[in-house]
Scaffold this active site. Structure first.
Site, PDB file in Angstrom:
ATOM      1  N   SER A   9       0.811  -1.219   0.000  1.00 65.47           N
ATOM      2  CA  SER A   9       0.000   0.000   0.000  1.00 65.47           C
ATOM      3  C   SER A   9       0.840   1.262   0.000  1.00 65.47           C
ATOM      4  O   SER A   9       0.432   2.298   0.526  1.00 65.47           O
ATOM      5  CB  SER A   9      -0.943   0.001   1.214  1.00 65.47           C
ATOM      6  OG  SER A   9      -0.226  -0.203   2.427  1.00 65.47           O
ATOM      7  N   ARG A 271      25.145   8.612  -7.732  1.00 64.65           N
ATOM      8  CA  ARG A 271      25.261   8.205  -6.336  1.00 64.65           C
ATOM      9  C   ARG A 271      26.354   7.166  -6.086  1.00 64.65           C
ATOM     10  O   ARG A 271      27.003   7.185  -5.040  1.00 64.65           O
ATOM     11  CB  ARG A 271      23.915   7.655  -5.851  1.00 64.65           C
ATOM     12  CG  ARG A 271      22.878   8.728  -5.653  1.00 64.65           C
ATOM     13  CD  ARG A 271      21.529   8.163  -5.268  1.00 64.65           C
ATOM     14  NE  ARG A 271      20.568   9.242  -5.028  1.00 64.65           N
ATOM     15  CZ  ARG A 271      19.286   9.038  -4.796  1.00 64.65           C
ATOM     16  NH1 ARG A 271      18.794   7.812  -4.771  1.00 64.65           N
ATOM     17  NH2 ARG A 271      18.485  10.061  -4.578  1.00 64.65           N
ATOM     18  N   GLU A 356       9.730  -0.834  -6.359  1.00 66.85           N
ATOM     19  CA  GLU A 356      11.070  -1.300  -6.008  1.00 66.85           C
ATOM     20  C   GLU A 356      11.174  -2.820  -5.958  1.00 66.85           C
ATOM     21  O   GLU A 356      12.259  -3.364  -6.106  1.00 66.85           O
ATOM     22  CB  GLU A 356      11.492  -0.699  -4.660  1.00 66.85           C
ATOM     23  CG  GLU A 356      12.976  -0.817  -4.400  1.00 66.85           C
ATOM     24  CD  GLU A 356      13.436  -0.058  -3.167  1.00 66.85           C
ATOM     25  OE1 GLU A 356      14.615  -0.228  -2.778  1.00 66.85           O
ATOM     26  OE2 GLU A 356      12.626   0.700  -2.586  1.00 66.85           O
ATOM     27  N   SER A 372      12.777   7.223  -8.767  1.00 59.85           N
ATOM     28  CA  SER A 372      12.003   6.205  -8.038  1.00 59.85           C
ATOM     29  C   SER A 372      10.544   6.617  -7.913  1.00 59.85           C
ATOM     30  O   SER A 372       9.636   5.804  -8.146  1.00 59.85           O
ATOM     31  CB  SER A 372      12.612   5.943  -6.661  1.00 59.85           C
ATOM     32  OG  SER A 372      12.639   7.118  -5.879  1.00 59.85           O
TER      33      SER A 372
END
Length: 534
Positions: A9, A271, A356, A372
Protein backbone atom coordinates in the site's frame (compact mmCIF):
# COMPACT_ATOMS: atom_id res chain seq x y z
CA UNK A 1 -13.89 -12.96 -6.26
CA UNK A 2 -11.83 -9.75 -6.47
CA UNK A 3 -10.77 -8.60 -9.93
CA UNK A 4 -7.45 -7.03 -8.88
CA UNK A 5 -5.70 -7.63 -5.58
CA UNK A 6 -2.95 -5.10 -4.86
CA UNK A 7 -0.35 -6.36 -2.36
CA UNK A 8 1.46 -3.39 -0.87
CA UNK A 9 0.00 0.00 0.00
CA UNK A 10 2.84 2.40 -0.83
CA UNK A 11 2.93 4.77 -3.76
CA UNK A 12 3.20 2.03 -6.41
CA UNK A 13 0.32 0.01 -4.95
CA UNK A 14 -1.95 3.02 -4.50
CA UNK A 15 -1.31 4.24 -8.05
CA UNK A 16 -1.99 0.77 -9.44
CA UNK A 17 -5.19 0.59 -7.38
CA UNK A 18 -6.46 3.91 -8.75
CA UNK A 19 -5.59 2.87 -12.30
CA UNK A 20 -7.32 -0.51 -12.01
CA UNK A 21 -10.39 1.04 -10.41
CA UNK A 22 -10.57 3.68 -13.13
CA UNK A 23 -10.41 0.89 -15.74
CA UNK A 24 -13.50 -0.72 -14.19
CA UNK A 25 -12.05 -3.40 -11.90
CA UNK A 26 -13.07 -4.26 -8.36
CA UNK A 27 -9.96 -3.57 -6.28
CA UNK A 28 -8.68 -4.50 -2.83
CA UNK A 29 -5.38 -3.27 -1.38
CA UNK A 30 -3.71 -5.46 1.24
CA UNK A 31 -0.67 -4.24 3.16
CA UNK A 32 1.25 -5.35 6.23
CA UNK A 33 1.27 -1.80 7.61
CA UNK A 34 -0.82 1.29 6.96
CA UNK A 35 -0.42 3.18 3.66
CA UNK A 36 1.00 6.31 5.29
CA UNK A 37 3.76 4.20 6.86
CA UNK A 38 5.20 2.98 3.56
CA UNK A 39 8.76 3.52 2.30
CA UNK A 40 7.44 6.05 -0.24
CA UNK A 41 7.26 8.59 2.58
CA UNK A 42 11.07 8.46 2.81
CA UNK A 43 11.59 9.68 -0.77
CA UNK A 44 12.32 13.28 0.07
CA UNK A 45 14.19 14.99 -2.75
CA UNK A 46 11.89 15.02 -5.75
CA UNK A 47 10.41 13.35 -8.81
CA UNK A 48 11.94 13.73 -12.27
CA UNK A 49 10.04 15.18 -15.20
CA UNK A 50 11.46 17.24 -18.08
CA UNK A 51 9.21 20.26 -17.66
CA UNK A 52 11.90 22.86 -18.30
CA UNK A 53 10.52 25.19 -15.62
CA UNK A 54 14.02 26.10 -14.37
CA UNK A 55 16.27 26.38 -17.41
CA UNK A 56 16.16 24.34 -20.59
CA UNK A 57 15.39 20.62 -20.42
CA UNK A 58 14.06 17.96 -22.77
CA UNK A 59 12.56 14.50 -22.45
CA UNK A 60 15.39 13.17 -24.61
CA UNK A 61 17.87 14.51 -22.02
CA UNK A 62 15.98 12.74 -19.24
CA UNK A 63 16.11 9.52 -21.26
CA UNK A 64 19.83 9.96 -21.95
CA UNK A 65 20.65 10.64 -18.27
CA UNK A 66 18.70 7.56 -17.18
CA UNK A 67 20.40 5.31 -19.74
CA UNK A 68 23.83 6.69 -18.83
CA UNK A 69 23.25 5.98 -15.14
CA UNK A 70 21.99 2.45 -15.92
CA UNK A 71 25.38 1.52 -17.45
CA UNK A 72 23.97 -0.53 -20.31
CA UNK A 73 21.58 -2.70 -18.29
CA UNK A 74 18.27 -0.95 -18.89
CA UNK A 75 15.55 -1.63 -21.44
CA UNK A 76 15.70 1.57 -23.47
CA UNK A 77 12.09 1.18 -24.61
CA UNK A 78 10.91 1.02 -21.00
CA UNK A 79 13.07 4.01 -20.08
CA UNK A 80 11.65 5.98 -23.02
CA UNK A 81 8.10 5.12 -21.99
CA UNK A 82 8.67 6.16 -18.37
CA UNK A 83 10.39 9.44 -19.20
CA UNK A 84 7.85 10.40 -21.88
CA UNK A 85 5.02 9.87 -19.41
CA UNK A 86 6.72 11.92 -16.68
CA UNK A 87 5.23 15.36 -17.53
CA UNK A 88 1.74 13.89 -17.77
CA UNK A 89 2.23 12.02 -14.50
CA UNK A 90 3.23 15.24 -12.72
CA UNK A 91 0.13 16.92 -14.16
CA UNK A 92 -2.02 14.02 -12.93
CA UNK A 93 -0.56 14.21 -9.43
CA UNK A 94 -1.08 17.97 -9.40
CA UNK A 95 -4.75 17.50 -10.35
CA UNK A 96 -5.12 15.05 -7.48
CA UNK A 97 -3.80 17.73 -5.14
CA UNK A 98 -0.08 17.11 -4.55
CA UNK A 99 1.25 20.45 -3.19
CA UNK A 100 4.42 20.77 -5.25
CA UNK A 101 6.64 23.73 -4.36
CA UNK A 102 6.12 26.64 -6.73
CA UNK A 103 8.07 29.36 -8.52
CA UNK A 104 6.74 32.87 -9.12
CA UNK A 105 6.80 33.87 -12.78
CA UNK A 106 7.44 37.52 -12.09
CA UNK A 107 5.10 40.08 -13.57
CA UNK A 108 2.63 37.54 -14.97
CA UNK A 109 1.51 36.61 -11.46
CA UNK A 110 1.42 32.92 -12.40
CA UNK A 111 3.31 30.10 -10.72
CA UNK A 112 4.96 26.97 -12.06
CA UNK A 113 6.23 23.85 -10.33
CA UNK A 114 9.70 24.34 -8.86
CA UNK A 115 12.48 21.97 -9.91
CA UNK A 116 15.90 21.17 -8.46
CA UNK A 117 18.94 19.30 -9.72
CA UNK A 118 19.85 15.87 -8.41
CA UNK A 119 22.91 13.67 -8.93
CA UNK A 120 23.51 12.46 -12.48
CA UNK A 121 21.00 14.86 -14.00
CA UNK A 122 21.93 17.30 -16.77
CA UNK A 123 19.26 19.82 -15.74
CA UNK A 124 17.11 20.96 -12.83
CA UNK A 125 14.45 18.31 -13.33
CA UNK A 126 13.20 17.05 -9.95
CA UNK A 127 9.76 18.40 -9.00
CA UNK A 128 9.51 18.63 -5.22
CA UNK A 129 7.38 19.55 -2.22
CA UNK A 130 10.05 21.02 0.06
CA UNK A 131 11.82 17.84 1.26
CA UNK A 132 8.58 15.94 1.90
CA UNK A 133 7.94 14.97 -1.72
CA UNK A 134 7.24 11.25 -1.28
CA UNK A 135 5.15 11.86 1.83
CA UNK A 136 2.97 14.44 0.09
CA UNK A 137 2.48 12.18 -2.94
CA UNK A 138 1.66 9.22 -0.71
CA UNK A 139 -0.94 11.08 1.35
CA UNK A 140 -2.57 12.49 -1.76
CA UNK A 141 -2.79 9.07 -3.40
CA UNK A 142 -4.24 7.54 -0.24
CA UNK A 143 -6.83 10.30 0.12
CA UNK A 144 -7.84 9.76 -3.51
CA UNK A 145 -8.17 5.99 -2.97
CA UNK A 146 -10.48 6.64 -0.02
CA UNK A 147 -12.58 9.00 -2.14
CA UNK A 148 -12.81 6.28 -4.78
CA UNK A 149 -13.98 3.84 -2.04
CA UNK A 150 -11.19 1.37 -2.72
CA UNK A 151 -11.19 -1.41 -0.13
CA UNK A 152 -8.18 -1.62 2.22
CA UNK A 153 -7.03 -4.57 4.30
CA UNK A 154 -4.37 -3.14 6.58
CA UNK A 155 -2.10 -5.24 8.78
CA UNK A 156 -2.27 -8.20 6.40
CA UNK A 157 1.13 -9.86 6.08
CA UNK A 158 1.71 -11.67 2.77
CA UNK A 159 2.57 -15.35 3.21
CA UNK A 160 2.37 -16.93 -0.25
CA UNK A 161 0.88 -16.65 -3.71
CA UNK A 162 -1.71 -19.20 -4.80
CA UNK A 163 -1.11 -20.53 -8.31
CA UNK A 164 -2.68 -23.18 -10.51
CA UNK A 165 -1.09 -24.31 -13.78
CA UNK A 166 1.14 -21.24 -13.93
CA UNK A 167 -1.65 -18.75 -13.23
CA UNK A 168 -2.16 -16.73 -10.09
CA UNK A 169 -5.42 -17.34 -8.25
CA UNK A 170 -4.92 -15.31 -5.09
CA UNK A 171 -2.69 -15.13 -2.03
CA UNK A 172 -2.55 -16.12 1.62
CA UNK A 173 -2.08 -13.63 4.44
CA UNK A 174 -1.61 -13.53 8.17
CA UNK A 175 -4.05 -11.02 9.60
CA UNK A 176 -1.78 -9.45 12.19
CA UNK A 177 -4.53 -8.18 14.50
CA UNK A 178 -6.18 -11.58 14.95
CA UNK A 179 -3.48 -14.10 14.02
CA UNK A 180 -5.83 -15.72 11.47
CA UNK A 181 -4.40 -17.11 8.23
CA UNK A 182 -6.67 -15.93 5.41
CA UNK A 183 -7.01 -16.64 1.72
CA UNK A 184 -7.94 -13.88 -0.71
CA UNK A 185 -9.06 -15.09 -4.13
CA UNK A 186 -8.38 -12.76 -7.06
CA UNK A 187 -8.38 -12.89 -10.84
CA UNK A 188 -5.13 -10.92 -10.96
CA UNK A 189 -2.55 -9.59 -8.52
CA UNK A 190 -0.23 -6.59 -8.49
CA UNK A 191 2.73 -7.00 -6.17
CA UNK A 192 4.00 -3.65 -4.89
CA UNK A 193 5.74 -4.69 -1.68
CA UNK A 194 8.97 -2.69 -1.94
CA UNK A 195 12.61 -3.64 -1.95
CA UNK A 196 15.05 -5.62 0.18
CA UNK A 197 17.27 -2.92 1.68
CA UNK A 198 16.58 -4.14 5.23
CA UNK A 199 18.99 -7.03 4.65
CA UNK A 200 21.54 -4.33 5.52
CA UNK A 201 19.97 -4.09 8.98
CA UNK A 202 21.52 -1.17 10.86
CA UNK A 203 23.20 0.13 7.70
CA UNK A 204 20.26 1.25 5.60
CA UNK A 205 17.88 4.16 5.16
CA UNK A 206 15.07 1.62 4.78
CA UNK A 207 12.54 0.61 7.41
CA UNK A 208 13.13 -2.71 9.17
CA UNK A 209 10.26 -4.22 7.20
CA UNK A 210 11.85 -3.76 3.75
CA UNK A 211 12.75 -7.44 3.61
CA UNK A 212 11.57 -8.30 0.11
CA UNK A 213 8.46 -10.21 1.20
CA UNK A 214 6.78 -10.03 -2.22
CA UNK A 215 10.00 -10.94 -4.01
CA UNK A 216 10.44 -13.99 -1.78
CA UNK A 217 6.82 -15.04 -2.40
CA UNK A 218 7.37 -14.89 -6.16
CA UNK A 219 10.51 -17.04 -5.86
CA UNK A 220 8.60 -19.65 -3.84
CA UNK A 221 5.84 -19.62 -6.47
CA UNK A 222 8.28 -20.44 -9.26
CA UNK A 223 9.02 -16.95 -10.58
CA UNK A 224 12.47 -15.48 -11.11
CA UNK A 225 14.38 -12.46 -9.85
CA UNK A 226 17.05 -10.52 -11.70
CA UNK A 227 19.96 -8.15 -11.10
CA UNK A 228 19.81 -8.66 -7.34
CA UNK A 229 23.47 -7.66 -6.93
CA UNK A 230 22.74 -4.03 -7.82
CA UNK A 231 22.10 -2.18 -4.57
CA UNK A 232 22.40 1.58 -4.43
CA UNK A 233 24.17 3.11 -1.46
CA UNK A 234 23.04 6.62 -0.66
CA UNK A 235 26.03 8.88 -0.03
CA UNK A 236 24.50 10.89 2.82
CA UNK A 237 22.91 9.16 5.78
CA UNK A 238 23.32 10.47 9.33
CA UNK A 239 26.40 8.82 10.79
CA UNK A 240 24.90 7.36 13.97
CA UNK A 241 21.31 6.57 12.94
CA UNK A 242 21.55 5.84 9.17
CA UNK A 243 18.60 8.18 8.64
CA UNK A 244 18.55 9.66 5.15
CA UNK A 245 19.70 13.19 4.42
CA UNK A 246 18.09 13.80 1.05
CA UNK A 247 20.12 14.35 -2.10
CA UNK A 248 18.20 17.61 -2.34
CA UNK A 249 20.64 18.98 0.27
CA UNK A 250 23.42 18.62 -2.30
CA UNK A 251 21.10 19.62 -5.14
CA UNK A 252 20.53 22.94 -3.35
CA UNK A 253 24.29 23.49 -3.07
CA UNK A 254 25.54 21.49 -0.09
CA UNK A 255 29.22 20.44 0.02
CA UNK A 256 30.86 17.18 1.03
CA UNK A 257 34.01 17.75 3.06
CA UNK A 258 36.43 15.65 5.08
CA UNK A 259 37.65 16.61 8.54
CA UNK A 260 40.40 18.72 6.95
CA UNK A 261 37.65 20.83 5.39
CA UNK A 262 38.54 19.63 1.88
CA UNK A 263 35.93 18.96 -0.81
CA UNK A 264 36.93 15.69 -2.46
CA UNK A 265 34.22 14.90 -5.03
CA UNK A 266 31.71 16.62 -7.31
CA UNK A 267 28.61 16.36 -5.13
CA UNK A 268 26.26 15.96 -8.11
CA UNK A 269 27.93 12.95 -9.68
CA UNK A 270 25.85 9.73 -9.77
CA UNK A 271 25.26 8.21 -6.34
CA UNK A 272 27.57 5.22 -6.79
CA UNK A 273 30.56 7.47 -7.53
CA UNK A 274 29.84 9.81 -4.62
CA UNK A 275 29.26 6.92 -2.21
CA UNK A 276 32.57 5.29 -3.18
CA UNK A 277 34.41 8.60 -2.78
CA UNK A 278 33.03 8.98 0.75
CA UNK A 279 33.80 5.33 1.55
CA UNK A 280 37.38 5.87 0.38
CA UNK A 281 37.77 8.84 2.72
CA UNK A 282 36.44 6.80 5.64
CA UNK A 283 38.79 3.92 4.78
CA UNK A 284 41.67 6.43 4.99
CA UNK A 285 40.62 7.37 8.51
CA UNK A 286 38.85 10.61 7.59
CA UNK A 287 35.47 11.60 8.99
CA UNK A 288 33.11 12.96 6.34
CA UNK A 289 30.55 15.75 6.66
CA UNK A 290 27.80 17.45 4.71
CA UNK A 291 28.17 21.21 4.87
CA UNK A 292 25.08 23.35 4.20
CA UNK A 293 25.95 26.23 6.52
CA UNK A 294 26.56 28.61 3.60
CA UNK A 295 22.95 28.19 2.43
CA UNK A 296 21.72 30.09 5.48
CA UNK A 297 19.00 29.28 7.98
CA UNK A 298 16.20 30.98 6.05
CA UNK A 299 16.83 28.99 2.86
CA UNK A 300 17.29 25.74 4.81
CA UNK A 301 13.94 26.16 6.57
CA UNK A 302 12.24 27.04 3.29
CA UNK A 303 13.63 24.18 1.20
CA UNK A 304 14.89 21.52 3.63
CA UNK A 305 12.89 21.80 6.87
CA UNK A 306 12.72 18.04 7.43
CA UNK A 307 16.49 17.63 7.04
CA UNK A 308 17.08 20.35 9.62
CA UNK A 309 14.80 18.70 12.16
CA UNK A 310 16.24 15.22 11.55
CA UNK A 311 19.77 16.49 12.09
CA UNK A 312 18.80 18.25 15.32
CA UNK A 313 16.88 15.23 16.61
CA UNK A 314 19.23 12.40 15.69
CA UNK A 315 22.68 14.00 15.51
CA UNK A 316 22.15 16.97 17.86
CA UNK A 317 23.50 19.19 15.09
CA UNK A 318 22.02 22.42 13.75
CA UNK A 319 22.86 22.33 10.00
CA UNK A 320 22.76 26.12 9.81
CA UNK A 321 25.65 26.33 12.26
CA UNK A 322 27.59 23.04 12.18
CA UNK A 323 28.79 20.27 9.90
CA UNK A 324 26.55 17.19 9.55
CA UNK A 325 28.42 13.87 10.14
CA UNK A 326 27.41 11.37 7.45
CA UNK A 327 28.17 7.94 6.01
CA UNK A 328 26.94 6.01 2.93
CA UNK A 329 24.41 3.22 3.59
CA UNK A 330 22.18 0.90 1.55
CA UNK A 331 19.26 2.84 0.14
CA UNK A 332 17.62 1.34 -2.95
CA UNK A 333 17.53 -2.06 -4.63
CA UNK A 334 17.61 -1.97 -8.43
CA UNK A 335 17.05 -5.72 -8.80
CA UNK A 336 13.82 -7.54 -8.12
CA UNK A 337 11.06 -9.61 -9.66
CA UNK A 338 11.70 -10.42 -13.31
CA UNK A 339 8.85 -8.91 -15.37
CA UNK A 340 8.12 -8.31 -19.03
CA UNK A 341 7.26 -5.02 -20.75
CA UNK A 342 3.66 -5.32 -19.48
CA UNK A 343 5.02 -5.71 -15.92
CA UNK A 344 3.69 -9.27 -15.79
CA UNK A 345 5.83 -11.67 -13.75
CA UNK A 346 7.68 -14.08 -16.00
CA UNK A 347 6.35 -17.57 -15.33
CA UNK A 348 3.21 -16.54 -13.40
CA UNK A 349 0.30 -15.40 -15.58
CA UNK A 350 -1.94 -12.73 -14.12
CA UNK A 351 0.64 -11.64 -11.56
CA UNK A 352 2.14 -8.19 -12.08
CA UNK A 353 4.85 -6.39 -10.12
CA UNK A 354 5.70 -2.70 -9.89
CA UNK A 355 7.92 -0.38 -7.88
CA UNK A 356 11.07 -1.30 -6.01
CA UNK A 357 10.11 -5.00 -5.78
CA UNK A 358 10.03 -5.20 -9.59
CA UNK A 359 12.87 -5.14 -12.10
CA UNK A 360 11.24 -3.31 -15.00
CA UNK A 361 14.73 -2.57 -16.42
CA UNK A 362 14.36 1.20 -16.03
CA UNK A 363 17.22 1.61 -13.51
CA UNK A 364 19.77 -0.95 -14.68
CA UNK A 365 23.00 -0.95 -12.70
CA UNK A 366 22.33 2.34 -10.93
CA UNK A 367 19.13 4.34 -10.44
CA UNK A 368 19.14 8.00 -11.36
CA UNK A 369 18.15 10.14 -8.36
CA UNK A 370 14.56 11.34 -8.73
CA UNK A 371 13.42 8.39 -10.84
CA UNK A 372 12.00 6.20 -8.04
CA UNK A 373 8.89 8.34 -7.44
CA UNK A 374 8.46 8.56 -11.20
CA UNK A 375 8.63 4.79 -11.59
CA UNK A 376 6.04 4.02 -8.92
CA UNK A 377 3.51 6.44 -10.42
CA UNK A 378 4.12 6.22 -14.18
CA UNK A 379 4.54 2.44 -14.13
CA UNK A 380 2.03 1.99 -11.30
CA UNK A 381 -0.63 3.20 -13.72
CA UNK A 382 0.58 0.68 -16.30
CA UNK A 383 0.49 -2.21 -13.83
CA UNK A 384 -3.03 -1.44 -12.66
CA UNK A 385 -4.39 -1.05 -16.18
CA UNK A 386 -2.76 -4.28 -17.41
CA UNK A 387 -3.97 -6.22 -14.37
CA UNK A 388 -7.51 -5.06 -15.09
CA UNK A 389 -7.25 -6.03 -18.76
CA UNK A 390 -6.06 -9.49 -17.78
CA UNK A 391 -9.22 -10.12 -15.73
CA UNK A 392 -11.55 -9.72 -18.70
CA UNK A 393 -11.04 -13.26 -19.97
CA UNK A 394 -10.31 -15.05 -16.69
CA UNK A 395 -12.55 -17.53 -14.90
CA UNK A 396 -13.86 -16.47 -11.49
CA UNK A 397 -13.58 -20.01 -10.10
CA UNK A 398 -11.62 -19.72 -6.84
CA UNK A 399 -8.68 -21.92 -5.92
CA UNK A 400 -8.98 -24.57 -3.22
CA UNK A 401 -7.55 -23.85 0.23
CA UNK A 402 -4.52 -26.16 0.07
CA UNK A 403 -2.03 -23.30 0.36
CA UNK A 404 -3.98 -21.67 3.18
CA UNK A 405 -4.03 -24.89 5.19
CA UNK A 406 -0.30 -25.39 4.66
CA UNK A 407 0.49 -21.83 5.76
CA UNK A 408 -1.84 -22.06 8.76
CA UNK A 409 -0.04 -25.22 9.87
CA UNK A 410 3.34 -23.50 9.59
CA UNK A 411 2.18 -20.56 11.74
CA UNK A 412 0.68 -22.95 14.30
CA UNK A 413 4.00 -24.82 14.48
CA UNK A 414 5.95 -21.57 15.02
CA UNK A 415 3.60 -20.60 17.84
CA UNK A 416 3.83 -23.97 19.56
CA UNK A 417 7.48 -24.97 19.27
CA UNK A 418 10.15 -24.01 21.77
CA UNK A 419 12.51 -21.16 20.94
CA UNK A 420 15.88 -22.93 20.88
CA UNK A 421 17.72 -20.04 19.20
CA UNK A 422 16.88 -16.33 19.30
CA UNK A 423 16.92 -14.97 15.73
CA UNK A 424 17.43 -11.28 16.57
CA UNK A 425 21.23 -11.50 16.97
CA UNK A 426 21.34 -13.23 13.57
CA UNK A 427 19.37 -10.36 12.02
CA UNK A 428 21.98 -7.93 13.37
CA UNK A 429 24.78 -10.20 12.15
CA UNK A 430 23.26 -10.42 8.66
CA UNK A 431 23.11 -6.63 8.37
CA UNK A 432 26.71 -6.24 9.51
CA UNK A 433 27.84 -9.06 7.19
CA UNK A 434 26.17 -7.53 4.15
CA UNK A 435 27.43 -4.01 4.78
CA UNK A 436 31.04 -5.08 5.20
CA UNK A 437 31.28 -8.00 2.75
CA UNK A 438 28.52 -7.32 0.18
CA UNK A 439 28.73 -3.56 0.37
CA UNK A 440 29.91 -0.47 -1.46
CA UNK A 441 33.21 -2.06 -2.52
CA UNK A 442 33.30 -5.84 -2.99
CA UNK A 443 35.84 -8.58 -3.63
CA UNK A 444 35.38 -12.27 -4.32
CA UNK A 445 37.07 -13.49 -1.13
CA UNK A 446 34.65 -11.55 1.06
CA UNK A 447 31.69 -12.53 -1.12
CA UNK A 448 32.51 -16.23 -0.75
CA UNK A 449 32.91 -15.75 3.00
CA UNK A 450 29.51 -14.04 3.10
CA UNK A 451 27.90 -16.89 1.17
CA UNK A 452 29.33 -19.45 3.61
CA UNK A 453 28.06 -17.44 6.60
CA UNK A 454 24.58 -17.08 5.08
CA UNK A 455 24.46 -20.82 4.39
CA UNK A 456 25.36 -21.45 8.04
CA UNK A 457 22.61 -19.03 9.13
CA UNK A 458 20.08 -20.87 7.00
CA UNK A 459 21.05 -24.10 8.73
CA UNK A 460 20.78 -22.43 12.15
CA UNK A 461 17.37 -21.06 11.17
CA UNK A 462 15.91 -24.55 11.65
CA UNK A 463 16.50 -24.12 15.37
CA UNK A 464 15.26 -20.53 15.55
CA UNK A 465 11.86 -19.57 16.86
CA UNK A 466 9.88 -16.90 18.64
CA UNK A 467 9.42 -16.15 22.32
CA UNK A 468 5.96 -14.56 22.01
CA UNK A 469 3.35 -17.30 21.59
CA UNK A 470 0.24 -15.12 21.41
CA UNK A 471 -1.55 -15.36 18.06
CA UNK A 472 -2.83 -11.77 17.94
CA UNK A 473 -0.68 -8.69 17.23
CA UNK A 474 2.50 -10.75 17.40
CA UNK A 475 5.31 -8.52 16.14
CA UNK A 476 7.86 -11.14 17.16
CA UNK A 477 6.25 -13.55 14.67
CA UNK A 478 6.12 -10.98 11.86
CA UNK A 479 9.78 -10.07 12.29
CA UNK A 480 10.76 -13.74 12.24
CA UNK A 481 8.84 -14.28 8.99
CA UNK A 482 10.55 -11.20 7.55
CA UNK A 483 13.95 -12.54 8.61
CA UNK A 484 13.21 -15.84 6.86
CA UNK A 485 12.46 -13.92 3.66
CA UNK A 486 15.70 -11.96 4.02
CA UNK A 487 17.66 -15.20 4.37
CA UNK A 488 15.91 -16.60 1.30
CA UNK A 489 16.99 -13.61 -0.81
CA UNK A 490 20.54 -13.31 0.56
CA UNK A 491 22.07 -16.09 -1.61
CA UNK A 492 20.54 -14.54 -4.76
CA UNK A 493 22.35 -11.27 -4.04
CA UNK A 494 25.68 -12.86 -3.16
CA UNK A 495 25.85 -15.42 -5.97
CA UNK A 496 24.90 -12.78 -8.54
CA UNK A 497 27.67 -10.53 -7.19
CA UNK A 498 30.19 -13.38 -7.33
CA UNK A 499 29.31 -14.16 -10.94
CA UNK A 500 29.66 -10.53 -12.03
CA UNK A 501 33.44 -10.20 -12.34
CA UNK A 502 33.36 -6.56 -13.39
CA UNK A 503 32.47 -3.17 -11.97
CA UNK A 504 29.25 -1.71 -13.31
CA UNK A 505 27.17 1.01 -11.69
CA UNK A 506 26.48 0.27 -8.05
CA UNK A 507 28.40 -3.02 -8.21
CA UNK A 508 32.10 -2.29 -7.73
CA UNK A 509 34.53 -5.21 -7.39
CA UNK A 510 38.22 -5.05 -6.50
CA UNK A 511 40.34 -6.79 -9.11
CA UNK A 512 37.68 -6.15 -11.76
CA UNK A 513 37.48 -2.35 -11.69
CA UNK A 514 36.21 -1.81 -15.24
CA UNK A 515 33.15 -2.88 -17.20
CA UNK A 516 33.33 -6.14 -19.14
CA UNK A 517 31.33 -6.03 -22.37
CA UNK A 518 30.78 -9.81 -22.16
CA UNK A 519 28.96 -9.28 -18.85
CA UNK A 520 26.56 -6.60 -20.09
CA UNK A 521 23.77 -9.02 -19.25
CA UNK A 522 21.07 -9.48 -16.63
CA UNK A 523 21.65 -12.00 -13.87
CA UNK A 524 18.59 -14.25 -13.53
CA UNK A 525 17.99 -16.29 -10.36
CA UNK A 526 15.47 -19.03 -9.61
CA UNK A 527 15.36 -20.96 -6.38
CA UNK A 528 18.05 -23.60 -6.66
CA UNK A 529 19.86 -22.21 -9.70
CA UNK A 530 21.34 -19.09 -11.26
CA UNK A 531 21.82 -18.28 -14.91
CA UNK A 532 22.90 -15.29 -16.95
CA UNK A 533 21.03 -14.05 -20.01
CA UNK A 534 21.14 -11.12 -22.39
Amino acid sequence: MIDVLIIGSGGAGLTAALSAKNAGASVTVAGKAYPTNSQTSMAQGGMNAALGNVGEDHIRSHIADTIKSAKGLCDEAMVKQMCEEAPGTIAWLERLGVPFSRLDNGETGTQTIAQRQMGGASAKRACYAQDYTGLKILHTLYDTCLKEEINFLDEHYLLNLITEEGRVKGATFLEIRTGEVKQINAKSIVIATGGYGALYHGFTTNAYGSTGDGIAAVLRAGGAVSDMEFIQFHPTALKHSSILVSESARGEGGYLVNEKGERFVDELKPRDEVARAIFSQIQEGQRVFLDVRHLGEEKLMELLPQEVELCKLHEHVDPAKALIPIKPVAHYTMGGIEVDSMLEVNGIKGCFAVGECSNAKVHGANRLGGNSLLEITALGKLAGTNACKYTLDVSDTPADDTQRQKDAQEIETLLSQAEAVNFYPYRERLGNLFYHKVGIVRDNDHLHEAFAEVTAMQESQKEMGIADKSPANNQNLIEFLEFKNALLLAPAIITSAIERDESRGAHFKIGFESENEALKKHSIYHLGKEETCK
